[in-house]
Scaffold this motif. Structure first.
Motif, mmCIF file in Angstrom:
data_model
loop_
_atom_site.group_PDB
_atom_site.id
_atom_site.type_symbol
_atom_site.label_atom_id
_atom_site.label_comp_id
_atom_site.label_asym_id
_atom_site.label_seq_id
_atom_site.Cartn_x
_atom_site.Cartn_y
_atom_site.Cartn_z
ATOM 1 N N THR A 1 10.463 8.857 -6.800
ATOM 2 C CA THR A 1 9.752 9.373 -5.632
ATOM 3 C C THR A 1 8.643 10.339 -6.034
ATOM 4 O OG1 THR A 1 9.962 10.701 -3.601
ATOM 5 C CG2 THR A 1 11.555 11.149 -5.346
ATOM 6 N N SER A 2 7.627 10.397 -5.179
ATOM 7 C CA SER A 2 6.545 11.341 -5.433
ATOM 8 C C SER A 2 6.943 12.751 -4.982
ATOM 9 C CB SER A 2 5.300 10.895 -4.675
ATOM 10 O OG SER A 2 5.630 10.835 -3.300
ATOM 11 N N GLY A 3 8.126 12.872 -4.398
ATOM 12 C CA GLY A 3 8.593 14.211 -4.021
ATOM 13 C C GLY A 3 8.856 14.386 -2.541
ATOM 14 N N GLY B 1 0.832 -1.195 0.000
ATOM 15 C CA GLY B 1 0.000 0.000 0.000
ATOM 16 C C GLY B 1 0.867 1.245 0.000
ATOM 17 N N CYS B 2 0.249 2.382 0.221
ATOM 18 C CA CYS B 2 1.013 3.634 0.235
ATOM 19 C C CYS B 2 0.207 4.678 0.994
ATOM 20 C CB CYS B 2 1.274 4.103 -1.194
ATOM 21 S SG CYS B 2 2.245 5.625 -1.260
ATOM 22 N N ALA B 3 0.923 5.485 1.785
ATOM 23 C CA ALA B 3 0.249 6.475 2.630
ATOM 24 C C ALA B 3 -0.076 7.755 1.874
ATOM 25 C CB ALA B 3 1.143 6.807 3.819
ATOM 26 N N LEU B 4 0.469 7.898 0.670
ATOM 27 C CA LEU B 4 0.449 9.235 0.071
ATOM 28 C C LEU B 4 -0.816 9.571 -0.721
ATOM 29 C CD1 LEU B 4 4.218 9.652 -0.785
ATOM 30 C CD2 LEU B 4 2.941 10.359 1.231
ATOM 31 N N GLY B 5 -1.598 8.573 -1.033
ATOM 32 C CA GLY B 5 -2.940 8.817 -1.570
ATOM 33 C C GLY B 5 -3.017 9.693 -2.811
ATOM 34 N N CYS B 6 -2.118 9.504 -3.766
ATOM 35 C CA CYS B 6 -2.237 10.265 -5.019
ATOM 36 C C CYS B 6 -3.588 9.932 -5.661
ATOM 37 C CB CYS B 6 -1.092 9.927 -5.961
ATOM 38 S SG CYS B 6 0.517 10.338 -5.260
ATOM 39 N N GLU B 7 -4.246 10.959 -6.164
ATOM 40 C CA GLU B 7 -5.627 10.817 -6.621
ATOM 41 C C GLU B 7 -5.818 9.822 -7.766
ATOM 42 O OE1 GLU B 7 -8.445 12.116 -5.502
ATOM 43 O OE2 GLU B 7 -7.356 12.983 -3.816
ATOM 44 N N PHE B 8 -4.746 9.608 -8.529
ATOM 45 C CA PHE B 8 -4.875 8.822 -9.763
ATOM 46 C C PHE B 8 -4.365 7.397 -9.611
ATOM 47 C CE2 PHE B 8 -1.090 11.386 -9.379
ATOM 48 C CZ PHE B 8 -0.096 10.433 -9.457
ATOM 49 N N CYS B 9 -3.970 7.001 -8.395
ATOM 50 C CA CYS B 9 -3.195 5.768 -8.237
ATOM 51 C C CYS B 9 -3.960 4.688 -7.487
ATOM 52 C CB CYS B 9 -1.896 6.100 -7.506
ATOM 53 S SG CYS B 9 -0.945 4.654 -7.057
ATOM 54 N N ALA B 10 -3.951 3.489 -8.049
ATOM 55 C CA ALA B 10 -4.664 2.363 -7.422
ATOM 56 C C ALA B 10 -4.026 1.984 -6.091
ATOM 57 C CB ALA B 10 -4.659 1.169 -8.375
ATOM 58 N N THR B 11 -2.685 2.031 -6.012
ATOM 59 C CA THR B 11 -2.014 1.676 -4.748
ATOM 60 C C THR B 11 -2.413 2.658 -3.649
ATOM 61 O OG1 THR B 11 -0.113 0.936 -6.047
ATOM 62 C CG2 THR B 11 0.223 1.178 -3.688
ATOM 63 N N GLY B 12 -2.468 3.940 -4.017
ATOM 64 C CA GLY B 12 -2.806 4.980 -3.043
ATOM 65 C C GLY B 12 -4.175 4.741 -2.412
ATOM 66 N N ARG B 13 -5.072 4.104 -3.153
ATOM 67 C CA ARG B 13 -6.424 3.873 -2.626
ATOM 68 C C ARG B 13 -6.442 2.771 -1.561
ATOM 69 N NH1 ARG B 13 -10.842 3.342 -6.921
ATOM 70 N NH2 ARG B 13 -11.974 4.922 -5.787
ATOM 71 N N MET C 1 9.434 1.825 -8.604
ATOM 72 C CA MET C 1 8.284 2.585 -9.088
ATOM 73 C C MET C 1 7.015 1.743 -8.945
ATOM 74 S SD MET C 1 8.020 4.470 -12.759
ATOM 75 C CE MET C 1 9.367 5.622 -12.831
ATOM 76 N N GLY C 2 7.125 0.660 -8.184
ATOM 77 C CA GLY C 2 5.954 -0.186 -7.970
ATOM 78 C C GLY C 2 5.114 0.370 -6.825
ATOM 79 N N MET C 3 4.613 -0.520 -5.987
ATOM 80 C CA MET C 3 3.757 -0.057 -4.896
ATOM 81 C C MET C 3 4.601 0.614 -3.808
ATOM 82 S SD MET C 3 1.512 -3.546 -4.831
ATOM 83 C CE MET C 3 0.430 -3.097 -3.499
ATOM 84 N N GLY C 4 4.105 1.761 -3.324
ATOM 85 C CA GLY C 4 4.758 2.416 -2.195
ATOM 86 C C GLY C 4 5.692 3.541 -2.586
ATOM 87 N N GLU C 5 6.081 4.319 -1.585
ATOM 88 C CA GLU C 5 7.007 5.447 -1.763
ATOM 89 C C GLU C 5 8.365 5.023 -1.188
ATOM 90 O OE1 GLU C 5 7.509 8.748 -2.986
ATOM 91 O OE2 GLU C 5 9.408 8.198 -2.069
HETATM 92 S S1 SF4 Z 1 2.366 4.473 -4.929
HETATM 93 FE FE1 SF4 Z 1 3.284 6.349 -5.805
HETATM 94 S S2 SF4 Z 1 1.686 7.211 -7.108
HETATM 95 FE FE2 SF4 Z 1 0.693 5.710 -5.778
HETATM 96 S S3 SF4 Z 1 -0.079 6.880 -4.012
HETATM 97 FE FE3 SF4 Z 1 1.967 6.147 -3.473
HETATM 98 S S4 SF4 Z 1 3.355 7.790 -4.070
HETATM 99 FE FE4 SF4 Z 1 1.394 8.187 -5.099
#
Ligand code: SF4
Length: 345
Positions: free
Chosen positions: A194-196, A112-124, A158-162
């Motif tokens: 990285t997402s930044g 998963g990922c904590a960053l919740g980018c609006e367009f990303c399936a992992t973020g959800r 660049m897979g799942m996660g930051e």
């Molecule tokens: S995996 Fe990457 S793109 Fe997806 S929510 Fe996390 S940082 Fe954003």
């Protein structure tokens, strides 16, 4: 249950062997068998004495996570779903490049990922946990086990996660990957995307690591970026750009900016001009990518012509611009589509 040695660093293995009353060079031998030769059965480690092999077999094992699912796209992209020891799932993707003939392995760094980018399936999915060093390194090890030493040429986080939010484990896995007794992959063949996370980029700049850096930018100003990527609330664009400039100047290298185009959101002529201004003076390459549809999300894809028009405004204002083709769309393996779902076929 026997302890899994996969993920032990070189010094941890050396220490283990000394604790078992052996020499540090025995540790190096074991380390090499495991990561370089991918031999997991202690009995086959012929330069270790019988008693060392017996001691190891009694309490330890070397094993990789099970592959719960494997899907191959019509374009040759292959997606792997790994089942981890605690029942969580993560994905890796092998992506062929038709032009260069090279293979890139895209790996995950978190469940998963904590960053919740609006367009990303992992973020959800939200954040579940960091991957261990072993779970990260197991991804390239599995590919080499399946396809041999040349299974992949490049590897990208660049897979799942930051990855920069799991900094220590990612860097320890990179040490094993690049070690001459380990997996012997050149650091320049590894990219952290990285997402930044500006703080992590500065840490990377101070680390001495020669890995490449890619930034998922996706917006030409902070207001738009905040809408797409909540991380822009914590690390605003000026701070992010400053961290990137530190990294590019320390290593005298260029950074890659990933920019996904969302129809009617960030793909206008004004956005292209604003983006060119934002990256001015930074040694960089911009990868443009059309948004990959994610079930349940409202974003739309611009047409190929619209992407080309955006690229034409950017170049030569930006030093290098590439339009990247999406790979593996038919198996949900494209950028932003990884969700670690079991048996989705
Ligand atoms: S995996 Fe990457 S793109 Fe997806 S929510 Fe996390 S940082 Fe954003």
């Amino acid at each position: 249950m026997k302890k899994n040695l996969c993920g032990y660093t070189r010094s941890e293995i050396e220490q283990l062997l000394t604790e078992l009353g052996k020499k540090t060079f025995h540790g190096r031998q074991l380390y090499k068998w495991m990561y370089k030769n991918l031999v997991f059965d202690f009995e086959e480690m012929t330069d270790l004495s019988k008693d060392i092999r017996a001691v190891l077999s009694e309490s330890y094992r070397i094993s990789l996570p099970a592959i719960a699912n494997r899907q191959k796209s019509g374009d040759g992209t292959e997606k792997f779903l790994f089942e981890l020891d605690d029942g969580q799932y993560v994905e890796s993707v092998l992506i062929p490049d038709d032009n260069s003939g090279r293979m890139t392995l895209c790996v995950s760094s978190q469940v998963g990922c904590a960053l919740g980018c609006e367009f990303c399936a992992t973020g959800r999915m939200g954040f579940i946990r960091d991957l261990t060093i072993g779970e990260i390194i197991a991804q390239p090890m599995t590919m080499r086990k399946l396809y041999g030493e040349n299974a992949f040429d490049n590897m990208v986080f660049m897979g799942m996660g930051e990855p920069l939010l799991n900094y220590d484990n990612v860097m320890a896995a990179i040490d094993i990957l690049t070690d001459s007794l380990g997996m012997m992959l050149g650091a320049k063949r590894i990219t952290i995307s990285t997402s930044g996370v500006a703080r992590g980029i500065r840490k990377l700049a101070n680390s001495g690591s020669k890995v490449k850096l890619a930034i998922s930018l996706h917006a030409s100003n902070n207001k738009l970026r905040r809408r797409l990527m909540p991380i822009a609330n914590s690390y605003k664009l000026p701070d992010l750009m400053d961290a990137i400039k530190t990294w590019t100047s320390v290593y005298a290298r260029r950074v890659t900016f990933e920019y996904i185009l969302f129809k009617g959101v960030n793909d206008s002529k004004e956005h292209a001009l604003e983006l060119a201004k934002l990256i001015k003076g930074i040694p960089c390459k911009i990868n443009l990518l059309s948004y990959n549809l994610v079930e349940g999300l409202d974003f739309e894809r611009p047409s190929d012509e619209e992407v080309d028009a955006f690229a034409k405004i950017l170049y030569p204002r930006a030093p290098a611009v590439t339009v990247r083709k999406s790979r593996g769309k038919d198996i949900d393996a494209a950028c932003g589509q990884l969700a670690g779902r079991k048996n989705k076929s």
